[in-house]
Design a protein around this motif. Structure first.
Motif, PDB file in Angstrom:
ATOM      1  N   GLU A  24       0.821  -1.213   0.000  1.00  0.00           N
ATOM      2  CA  GLU A  24       0.000   0.000   0.000  1.00  0.00           C
ATOM      3  C   GLU A  24       0.856   1.265   0.000  1.00  0.00           C
ATOM      4  O   GLU A  24       0.332   2.374   0.025  1.00  0.00           O
ATOM      5  N   GLY A  25       2.189   1.073   0.004  1.00  0.00           N
ATOM      6  CA  GLY A  25       3.081   2.225  -0.041  1.00  0.00           C
ATOM      7  C   GLY A  25       3.446   2.807   1.298  1.00  0.00           C
ATOM      8  O   GLY A  25       3.959   3.932   1.373  1.00  0.00           O
ATOM      9  N   ALA A  26       3.223   2.062   2.373  1.00  0.00           N
ATOM     10  CA  ALA A  26       3.483   2.572   3.720  1.00  0.00           C
ATOM     11  C   ALA A  26       4.961   2.477   4.074  1.00  0.00           C
ATOM     12  O   ALA A  26       5.762   1.824   3.394  1.00  0.00           O
ATOM     13  N   LEU A  27       5.313   3.135   5.178  1.00  0.00           N
ATOM     14  CA  LEU A  27       6.624   2.970   5.789  1.00  0.00           C
ATOM     15  C   LEU A  27       6.454   1.969   6.927  1.00  0.00           C
ATOM     16  O   LEU A  27       5.620   2.173   7.817  1.00  0.00           O
ATOM     17  N   VAL A  28       7.213   0.889   6.887  1.00  0.00           N
ATOM     18  CA  VAL A  28       7.095  -0.178   7.885  1.00  0.00           C
ATOM     19  C   VAL A  28       8.438  -0.367   8.575  1.00  0.00           C
ATOM     20  O   VAL A  28       9.480  -0.473   7.918  1.00  0.00           O
ATOM     21  N   VAL A  29       8.412  -0.393   9.901  1.00  0.00           N
ATOM     22  CA  VAL A  29       9.602  -0.694  10.694  1.00  0.00           C
ATOM     23  C   VAL A  29       9.375  -2.044  11.368  1.00  0.00           C
ATOM     24  O   VAL A  29       8.388  -2.216  12.084  1.00  0.00           O
ATOM     25  N   GLY A  30      10.273  -2.987  11.132  1.00  0.00           N
ATOM     26  CA  GLY A  30      10.159  -4.303  11.727  1.00  0.00           C
ATOM     27  C   GLY A  30      11.112  -4.459  12.895  1.00  0.00           C
ATOM     28  O   GLY A  30      12.318  -4.213  12.754  1.00  0.00           O
ATOM     29  N   LEU A  31      10.590  -4.835  14.047  1.00  0.00           N
ATOM     30  CA  LEU A  31      11.407  -5.171  15.202  1.00  0.00           C
ATOM     31  C   LEU A  31      11.467  -6.686  15.282  1.00  0.00           C
ATOM     32  O   LEU A  31      10.485  -7.347  15.647  1.00  0.00           O
ATOM     33  N   ALA A  32      12.587  -7.262  14.901  1.00  0.00           N
ATOM     34  CA  ALA A  32      12.694  -8.716  14.818  1.00  0.00           C
ATOM     35  C   ALA A  32      14.145  -9.133  15.003  1.00  0.00           C
ATOM     36  O   ALA A  32      15.068  -8.329  14.817  1.00  0.00           O
ATOM     37  N   ARG A  33      14.332 -10.386  15.340  1.00  0.00           N
ATOM     38  CA  ARG A  33      15.686 -10.870  15.584  1.00  0.00           C
ATOM     39  C   ARG A  33      16.481 -11.039  14.299  1.00  0.00           C
ATOM     40  O   ARG A  33      17.701 -10.864  14.293  1.00  0.00           O
ATOM     41  N   THR A  34      15.816 -11.416  13.191  1.00  0.00           N
ATOM     42  CA  THR A  34      16.524 -11.655  11.936  1.00  0.00           C
ATOM     43  C   THR A  34      15.797 -10.979  10.778  1.00  0.00           C
ATOM     44  O   THR A  34      14.615 -10.635  10.872  1.00  0.00           O
ATOM     45  N   TYR A  35      16.530 -10.851   9.662  1.00  0.00           N
ATOM     46  CA  TYR A  35      15.987 -10.198   8.477  1.00  0.00           C
ATOM     47  C   TYR A  35      16.733 -10.725   7.261  1.00  0.00           C
ATOM     48  O   TYR A  35      17.962 -10.748   7.243  1.00  0.00           O
ATOM     49  N   ASP A  36      15.977 -11.150   6.220  1.00  0.00           N
ATOM     50  CA  ASP A  36      16.614 -11.750   5.044  1.00  0.00           C
ATOM     51  C   ASP A  36      16.582 -10.852   3.811  1.00  0.00           C
ATOM     52  O   ASP A  36      17.006 -11.262   2.726  1.00  0.00           O
ATOM     53  N   GLY A  37      16.077  -9.644   3.942  1.00  0.00           N
ATOM     54  CA  GLY A  37      16.064  -8.705   2.821  1.00  0.00           C
ATOM     55  C   GLY A  37      14.801  -8.721   1.984  1.00  0.00           C
ATOM     56  O   GLY A  37      14.598  -7.824   1.151  1.00  0.00           O
TER      57      GLY A  37
END
Length: 257
Positions: A24-37
């Motif tokens: 939807e075009g939002a800005l999202v901030v993820g708080l998480a232990r890992t991230y794969d891109g």
């Protein structure tokens, strides 16, 4: 601009919610232990933006600084709506409460309840300067287990019930005046995630209701994370819910679902 801060975006419902709002075009901030891109690439494809902050919710003493970091990455002066989503949760330990260790129970409670309490407190306090320019919302992903007791799920039922009561308490504290933080606690239904795999792998004696969840999976009655996220996104965005509502998505007449 709509902005969403979501806990637990590595996989499952959290990743699906992030993906839906990025589309939807939002800005999202993820708080998480890992991230794969993956979410970053999706953001680029949709003219959106994804920010990842490495965060272990069990480290409750660091959560305020993690939220501060998240807010520093957000141009709040450009935001119309800011939503914090308490999505992350753990199921274990499963089994009779008397066999659970103190350390396992403490970890469970830290992730499922203490983290939302700390983040909610920090969110309200840190965003107070924007109360008249940004619509502030908190959404807790609850569970039917918050309202129905299950043998073997004492910790899970208790912490999810705590999230529901948190919604009610914040509603009383904030009220309905302009600038108030609105809080919704909503159970999304039974979703085909890693948590369901854990349930099906549990010994029958540890979780007597296991057969029900096995049957749901075998009969194709589990929602996919994307299906559940789509319904949640539409309902949250509809603003048809009231301050402090504690709801179950399965009980709601949703158009287009």
């Amino acid at each position: 601009m709509n902005v969403y801060i979501i806990t637990g975006t590595t996989r499952g419902l959290g990743a699906a919610l992030a993906a839906g709002w990025l589309r939807e075009g939002a800005l999202v901030v993820g708080l998480a232990r890992t991230y794969d891109g993956t979410l970053g690439r999706l953001a680029e494809q949709n003219g959106a933006r994804f920010e990842w902050i490495a965060c272990d919710l069990a480290e409750t003493g660091r959560l305020t600084e993690k939220l501060e970091e998240a807010l520093e990455r957000i141009p709040l002066e450009q935001a119309d709506r800011l939503t914090l989503v308490h999505n992350a949760g753990v199921l274990e330990p499963m089994g009779p409460l008397e066999v659970a260790s103190a350390s396992d129970l403490a970890l469970h409670t830290s992730v499922n309840l203490t983290a939302p309490l700390v983040l909610t407190s920090a969110f309200i306090r840190l965003t107070e300067p924007y109360r008249h320019t940004v619509e502030r919302t908190i959404v807790a992903v609850s569970s039917g287990a918050a309202r129905k007791p299950y043998a073997g799920w004492s910790a899970y039922c208790a912490t999810k019930a705590g999230l529901d009561m948190l919604a009610r308490c914040i509603a009383v504290e904030q009220g309905d005046a302009p600038g108030a933080v609105r809080f919704l606690s909503i159970a999304p239904g039974v979703i085909d995630t890693r948590m369901q795999e854990q349930i099906r792998a549990t010994a029958d004696e540890a979780f007597p209701a296991k057969a029900r969840f096995v049957k749901l999976q075998a009969s194709g009655q589990l929602l996919s994370p994307d299906e559940a996220a789509g319904k949640l996104i539409r309902f949250i965005g509809s603003r048809s819910w009231k301050q402090g509502d504690v709801l179950d998505l399965r009980d709601l007449p949703l158009d287009g679902t």
